[in-house]
Scaffold this motif. Structure first.
Motif, mmCIF file in Angstrom:
data_model
loop_
_atom_site.group_PDB
_atom_site.id
_atom_site.type_symbol
_atom_site.label_atom_id
_atom_site.label_comp_id
_atom_site.label_asym_id
_atom_site.label_seq_id
_atom_site.Cartn_x
_atom_site.Cartn_y
_atom_site.Cartn_z
ATOM 1 N N THR A 296 45.872 31.360 46.294
ATOM 2 C CA THR A 296 46.845 30.917 45.175
ATOM 3 C C THR A 296 46.902 32.280 44.253
ATOM 4 O O THR A 296 45.656 32.590 43.636
ATOM 5 N N ASN A 297 47.808 32.898 43.832
ATOM 6 C CA ASN A 297 47.982 34.011 42.926
ATOM 7 C C ASN A 297 48.321 33.450 41.669
ATOM 8 O O ASN A 297 48.901 32.479 41.400
ATOM 9 N N ILE A 298 47.817 34.384 40.583
ATOM 10 C CA ILE A 298 48.165 34.192 39.211
ATOM 11 C C ILE A 298 48.894 35.367 38.544
ATOM 12 O O ILE A 298 48.699 36.587 39.084
ATOM 13 N N SER A 299 49.454 35.223 37.356
ATOM 14 C CA SER A 299 50.343 36.302 36.711
ATOM 15 C C SER A 299 49.226 37.473 36.391
ATOM 16 O O SER A 299 47.880 37.082 36.076
ATOM 17 N N GLN A 300 49.832 38.743 36.132
ATOM 18 C CA GLN A 300 48.745 39.460 35.606
ATOM 19 C C GLN A 300 48.337 39.444 34.154
ATOM 20 O O GLN A 300 47.082 39.541 33.797
ATOM 21 N N GLU A 301 49.025 38.565 33.316
ATOM 22 C CA GLU A 301 48.857 38.350 31.955
ATOM 23 C C GLU A 301 47.544 37.378 31.990
ATOM 24 O O GLU A 301 46.646 37.488 31.228
ATOM 25 N N LYS A 302 47.753 36.295 32.574
ATOM 26 C CA LYS A 302 46.720 35.369 32.877
ATOM 27 C C LYS A 302 45.543 35.924 33.681
ATOM 28 O O LYS A 302 44.367 35.583 33.247
ATOM 29 N N TYR A 303 45.505 36.905 34.420
ATOM 30 C CA TYR A 303 44.602 37.455 35.036
ATOM 31 C C TYR A 303 43.630 38.256 33.952
ATOM 32 O O TYR A 303 42.341 38.215 33.724
ATOM 33 N N ASP A 304 44.519 39.004 33.090
ATOM 34 C CA ASP A 304 43.753 39.823 32.103
ATOM 35 C C ASP A 304 43.035 39.001 31.095
ATOM 36 O O ASP A 304 41.725 39.444 30.709
ATOM 37 N N GLN A 305 43.875 37.756 30.710
ATOM 38 C CA GLN A 305 42.860 37.107 29.913
ATOM 39 C C GLN A 305 41.590 36.321 30.539
ATOM 40 O O GLN A 305 40.614 36.108 29.789
ATOM 41 N N LEU A 306 41.673 36.165 31.875
ATOM 42 C CA LEU A 306 40.665 35.517 32.520
ATOM 43 C C LEU A 306 39.441 36.403 32.506
ATOM 44 O O LEU A 306 38.290 36.057 32.442
ATOM 45 N N MET A 307 39.793 37.928 32.733
ATOM 46 C CA MET A 307 38.783 38.766 33.013
ATOM 47 C C MET A 307 37.910 38.996 31.567
ATOM 48 O O MET A 307 36.831 39.292 31.573
ATOM 49 N N ASN A 308 39.113 39.093 30.472
ATOM 50 C CA ASN A 308 38.360 39.270 29.130
ATOM 51 C C ASN A 308 37.357 38.248 29.013
ATOM 52 O O ASN A 308 36.380 38.435 28.250
ATOM 53 N N LEU A 309 37.818 36.954 29.178
ATOM 54 C CA LEU A 309 36.979 35.560 28.803
ATOM 55 C C LEU A 309 35.658 35.780 29.652
ATOM 56 O O LEU A 309 34.422 35.512 29.085
ATOM 57 N N LEU A 310 35.695 36.271 30.911
ATOM 58 C CA LEU A 310 34.541 36.442 31.796
ATOM 59 C C LEU A 310 33.576 37.293 31.046
ATOM 60 O O LEU A 310 32.289 37.216 31.200
ATOM 61 N N GLN A 311 33.960 38.674 30.753
ATOM 62 C CA GLN A 311 33.285 39.575 30.012
ATOM 63 C C GLN A 311 32.549 39.298 28.809
ATOM 64 O O GLN A 311 31.661 39.514 28.366
ATOM 65 N N GLN A 312 33.370 38.441 27.947
ATOM 66 C CA GLN A 312 32.734 37.997 26.776
ATOM 67 C C GLN A 312 31.855 36.958 26.849
ATOM 68 O O GLN A 312 30.799 36.830 26.256
#
Length: 338
Positions: A296-312
């Motif tokens: 299942t794919n997600i949008s680019q915007e949600k993907y960026d938000q997810l990556m920022n959350l994981l990095q934080q």
């Protein structure tokens, strides 16, 4: 100190003190007359005269000593030096006054600052002494006493002016006193204030170090935030046991085989498994709970938000390679049971 020419006043005072201690000062002020050649005390006088003369020669510089060896009597050598160097040196007075007005404490201690200023005061007083009444009937008014008091007040004000701004409180307190204390009392008050500053600076920690400790504490709290109670008990002293799956490390309330894995949300379309939950799954033996990739794919915007959350939350390193939106799903693999 040896006489070099410019230090005659200090040298003469030192010599008078030394000769007075040896009871030989009478050879310099003519209070002991020169005995006649046939006098029985002539030999004793000559012996003491040569002794005082040699002391004077050995206490001056080599160039000045060359001009004194031809004098026969010690009094002649003494008067010769007095005529040459005892004159008022106005250039030296100007230099002393300028040095006093520009003298500041700076990085020096109060002791070093006061010692340097006191030396300049003493030398200036030798060039500009307070006159004494020489009248047959001495004056009884307070004029000379007031002149001495004014000079002492000037020295106190000069000493306080050269101090650093950290002594502003004690400077104000001293100047408000009436009458002003002696210069030694003022020095004692300033030294006590200096010791107080040193004690405060030693006890109070550095603000930068305190901020570092606070930041480290906050970072540890942020790192440990959100961990499940299941991980908090891991270690050698963990005695928890699950009665449902018959495994150690957790209780039946946190058993994934009974309640399912709460980190897998099928309705979001993304399977998230952090490092702590992978360990929990391995401990429970729930290897079948970890979902396979659903694609299942997600949008680019949600993907960026997810990556920022994981990095934080420090779940993934900040320098992780960027994954395109076409493959922005996380493949989870089963972890073998240990």
């Amino acid at each position: 100190p040896h006489l070099t020419g410019s230090n005659y006043l200090t040298w003469s005072r030192s010599m008078r003190r030394a000769l007075g201690a040896k009871n030989k000062l009478a050879f310099l002020d003519r209070s002991f007359p020169i005995p006649d050649a046939l006098d029985l005390n002539r030999s004793a006088w000559e012996r003491c005269n040569h002794l005082v003369h040699s002391w004077i020669i050995n206490s001056v510089s080599e160039s000045i000593a060359q001009t004194l060896v031809f004098h026969e009597n010690a009094i002649d050598a003494w008067e010769d030096l007095q005529e040459r160097f005892a004159k008022a040196d106005r250039i030296r007075i100007v230099s002393l006054r300028s040095a006093l007005h520009t003298l500041k404490q700076g990085n020096r201690s109060v002791l070093d600052y006061y010692t340097d200023m006191r030396a300049l005061w003493e030398e200036l007083n030798l060039h500009r002494p307070i006159p004494h009444c020489t009248c047959v009937h001495q004056c009884r008014c307070d004029a000379m006493r007031a002149a001495r008091a004014y000079r002492l007040e000037d020295q106190i004000i000069q000493f306080l002016t050269g101090l650093n701004d950290t002594f502003s409180v004690v400077k104000t307190q001293v100047l408000l006193m009436d009458p002003l204390p002696t210069i030694n009392k003022v020095y004692s008050l300033v030294v006590q204030e200096e010791n107080n500053h040193a004690l405060i600076n030693h006890v109070v920690p550095n603000s930068d170090d305190s901020n570092v400790l606070v930041n480290v504490s906050d970072a540890r709290k942020s790192f440990n935030h959100g961990k499940s109670p299941m991980n908090s008990g891991k270690g050698k002293g963990d005695t928890r046991h699950c009665t449902f799956c018959d495994k150690n490390g957790h209780t039946v309330d946190w058993c994934y085989k009974k309640h399912g894995n709460p980190n897998i949300r099928s309705n979001t379309g993304v399977n998230l498994v952090n490092s702590d939950n992978v360990d929990l799954t391995a401990a429970n033996g729930n290897t079948d709970v970890v979902a396979s990739s659903s694609g299942t794919n997600i949008s680019q915007e949600k993907y960026d938000q997810l990556m920022n959350l994981l990095q934080q939350t420090n779940l993934i390193p900040s320098a992780s390679p960027t994954v395109g939106p076409s493959s922005n799903h996380i493949h989870t693999t089963s972890v073998p049971e240990t």
